[in-house]
Design a protein around this motif. Sequence first.
Motif, mmCIF file in Angstrom:
data_model
loop_
_atom_site.group_PDB
_atom_site.id
_atom_site.type_symbol
_atom_site.label_atom_id
_atom_site.label_comp_id
_atom_site.label_asym_id
_atom_site.label_seq_id
_atom_site.Cartn_x
_atom_site.Cartn_y
_atom_site.Cartn_z
ATOM 1 N N ALA A 122 0.867 -1.177 0.000
ATOM 2 C CA ALA A 122 0.000 0.000 0.000
ATOM 3 C C ALA A 122 0.900 1.222 0.000
ATOM 4 N N PRO A 123 0.600 2.236 -0.803
ATOM 5 C CA PRO A 123 1.477 3.420 -0.852
ATOM 6 C C PRO A 123 1.524 4.134 0.485
ATOM 7 N N ARG A 124 2.686 4.628 0.804
ATOM 8 C CA ARG A 124 2.857 5.328 2.080
ATOM 9 C C ARG A 124 2.213 6.700 2.054
ATOM 10 N N VAL A 125 2.258 7.367 0.906
ATOM 11 C CA VAL A 125 1.698 8.701 0.766
ATOM 12 C C VAL A 125 0.253 8.571 0.293
ATOM 13 N N LEU A 126 -0.687 9.089 1.067
ATOM 14 C CA LEU A 126 -2.096 9.003 0.734
ATOM 15 C C LEU A 126 -2.362 9.643 -0.626
ATOM 16 N N GLY A 127 -3.033 8.891 -1.516
ATOM 17 C CA GLY A 127 -3.358 9.414 -2.835
ATOM 18 C C GLY A 127 -2.268 9.232 -3.864
ATOM 19 N N GLN A 128 -1.116 8.737 -3.455
ATOM 20 C CA GLN A 128 -0.030 8.539 -4.417
ATOM 21 C C GLN A 128 -0.329 7.319 -5.281
ATOM 22 N N ARG A 129 -0.400 7.508 -6.566
ATOM 23 C CA ARG A 129 -0.713 6.414 -7.484
ATOM 24 C C ARG A 129 0.450 6.192 -8.450
ATOM 25 N N ALA A 130 0.707 4.922 -8.730
ATOM 26 C CA ALA A 130 1.812 4.571 -9.620
ATOM 27 C C ALA A 130 1.421 4.814 -11.070
ATOM 28 N N ASP A 131 2.340 5.381 -11.830
ATOM 29 C CA ASP A 131 2.151 5.565 -13.268
ATOM 30 C C ASP A 131 2.660 4.369 -14.055
ATOM 31 N N LEU A 132 3.548 3.595 -13.446
ATOM 32 C CA LEU A 132 4.083 2.385 -14.068
ATOM 33 C C LEU A 132 4.345 1.368 -12.970
ATOM 34 N N VAL A 133 3.824 0.161 -13.163
ATOM 35 C CA VAL A 133 4.055 -0.950 -12.239
ATOM 36 C C VAL A 133 4.882 -1.989 -12.976
ATOM 37 N N THR A 134 6.039 -2.343 -12.420
ATOM 38 C CA THR A 134 6.930 -3.285 -13.088
ATOM 39 C C THR A 134 7.196 -4.496 -12.209
ATOM 40 N N CYS A 135 7.426 -5.618 -12.855
ATOM 41 C CA CYS A 135 7.799 -6.849 -12.157
ATOM 42 C C CYS A 135 8.721 -7.617 -13.080
ATOM 43 N N CYS A 136 9.979 -7.696 -12.721
ATOM 44 C CA CYS A 136 10.992 -8.290 -13.586
ATOM 45 C C CYS A 136 11.539 -9.570 -12.963
ATOM 46 N N ARG A 137 11.357 -10.690 -13.649
ATOM 47 C CA ARG A 137 11.890 -11.991 -13.245
ATOM 48 C C ARG A 137 11.420 -12.413 -11.849
ATOM 49 N N ALA A 138 10.238 -11.971 -11.446
ATOM 50 C CA ALA A 138 9.784 -12.297 -10.095
ATOM 51 C C ALA A 138 8.313 -12.676 -10.023
ATOM 52 N N PHE A 139 7.561 -12.515 -11.096
ATOM 53 C CA PHE A 139 6.119 -12.711 -11.052
ATOM 54 C C PHE A 139 5.751 -14.143 -10.652
ATOM 55 N N HIS A 140 6.597 -15.098 -11.026
ATOM 56 C CA HIS A 140 6.294 -16.512 -10.747
ATOM 57 C C HIS A 140 6.349 -16.832 -9.260
ATOM 58 N N TRP A 141 6.993 -15.988 -8.454
ATOM 59 C CA TRP A 141 7.050 -16.237 -7.013
ATOM 60 C C TRP A 141 5.844 -15.651 -6.281
ATOM 61 N N MET A 142 4.998 -14.937 -6.968
ATOM 62 C CA MET A 142 3.972 -14.132 -6.307
ATOM 63 C C MET A 142 2.587 -14.756 -6.434
ATOM 64 N N ASP A 143 1.668 -14.271 -5.592
ATOM 65 C CA ASP A 143 0.241 -14.541 -5.760
ATOM 66 C C ASP A 143 -0.225 -13.596 -6.860
ATOM 67 N N ARG A 144 -0.198 -14.062 -8.093
ATOM 68 C CA ARG A 144 -0.324 -13.174 -9.243
ATOM 69 C C ARG A 144 -1.707 -12.504 -9.320
ATOM 70 N N THR A 145 -2.747 -13.257 -9.033
ATOM 71 C CA THR A 145 -4.091 -12.666 -9.051
ATOM 72 C C THR A 145 -4.198 -11.549 -8.020
ATOM 73 N N ALA A 146 -3.715 -11.806 -6.809
ATOM 74 C CA ALA A 146 -3.773 -10.793 -5.756
ATOM 75 C C ALA A 146 -2.892 -9.592 -6.088
ATOM 76 N N VAL A 147 -1.741 -9.830 -6.711
ATOM 77 C CA VAL A 147 -0.852 -8.735 -7.098
ATOM 78 C C VAL A 147 -1.549 -7.808 -8.091
ATOM 79 N N LEU A 148 -2.230 -8.384 -9.076
ATOM 80 C CA LEU A 148 -2.884 -7.558 -10.086
ATOM 81 C C LEU A 148 -4.080 -6.809 -9.509
ATOM 82 N N LYS A 149 -4.756 -7.387 -8.526
ATOM 83 C CA LYS A 149 -5.824 -6.653 -7.833
ATOM 84 C C LYS A 149 -5.239 -5.481 -7.052
ATOM 85 N N MET A 150 -4.102 -5.720 -6.391
ATOM 86 C CA MET A 150 -3.433 -4.633 -5.684
ATOM 87 C C MET A 150 -3.036 -3.530 -6.666
ATOM 88 N N ALA A 151 -2.480 -3.909 -7.814
ATOM 89 C CA ALA A 151 -2.063 -2.919 -8.804
ATOM 90 C C ALA A 151 -3.254 -2.085 -9.278
#
Length: 292
Positions: A122-151
Amino acid sequence: MNNEPLPVPDRREEPSAGPEPSDEALFGTAAGEYARYRPGVPDGAVRLLAATLHGVPAPVLLDLGTGTGQVPRALLPVVPRMAHVNLVDVNQQMLAQATAELEPLLGACTVTTYAGEAHTFAPRVLGQRADLVTCCRAFHWMDRTAVLKMADRVAAPHAAVAVMGDRSLWTHDADWTVALRELIQTYLGEGRRAGTRGTYTEPGRSYEDDLAASAFSDVSEHRFPLTRAWTPESVIGYLRSTSFARPALFADRHQAFEAEARRLLDAHARSGTLCEEAVFTVLLARRPGTAS
């Protein structure tokens, strides 16, 4: 079209209060080898990522599974107006290495580290939104569905999500990588190790399908062929940084393994070089109707 103005305290903020990081079972204390020996992001892929930020005056980057910060390290020189970078990783030592690597490149850009699983960010600064979300060589270790919901929760309406990477030396199909994999298997067993978690299991569906089922269902694929020249020394250093051949997995047999691996690599090298023909793939995803 961007976030609310960012506060500009110290260039590196204190880590945000996320959940407890994992036991670092995948990569242990490999941050130094990771930073030195892991291949970076190809120039063509960096230009593609930078293009997603065209017209954004003060972009915010969210890098998931950042490791030693390879993605922001590649982007900052070509996007000097970057306002803020969020680094997310379960490994505290990786985050420390990443902030040290980024320090000379930051300029006015600020950095926040988040130690925890990517989908809990969750972003530390209230209202701060990412313009680009990147995941390099790590997506396979993650809960991918939950990650994309977070994004979807934290990304700006125009944001792009980039899932990217290439094959590891474990999966590469050259004579020398096949022989190296067989040697690792004689020490650690047939299955590909996943740190101390056991063996690695391939994802049940493709990343394309993961993205198509998410809010970021407008997906394009970009492929960047490249040739890498390794030395026996750099391969040994790379192996120390991996989940499938890091030193702790070998216990008191690691020194013997490295000696045998070095002999094998020396025998396969031509003029001291081992060639890898690779393809770095970027899946660039957006919400439907927002592609520029």
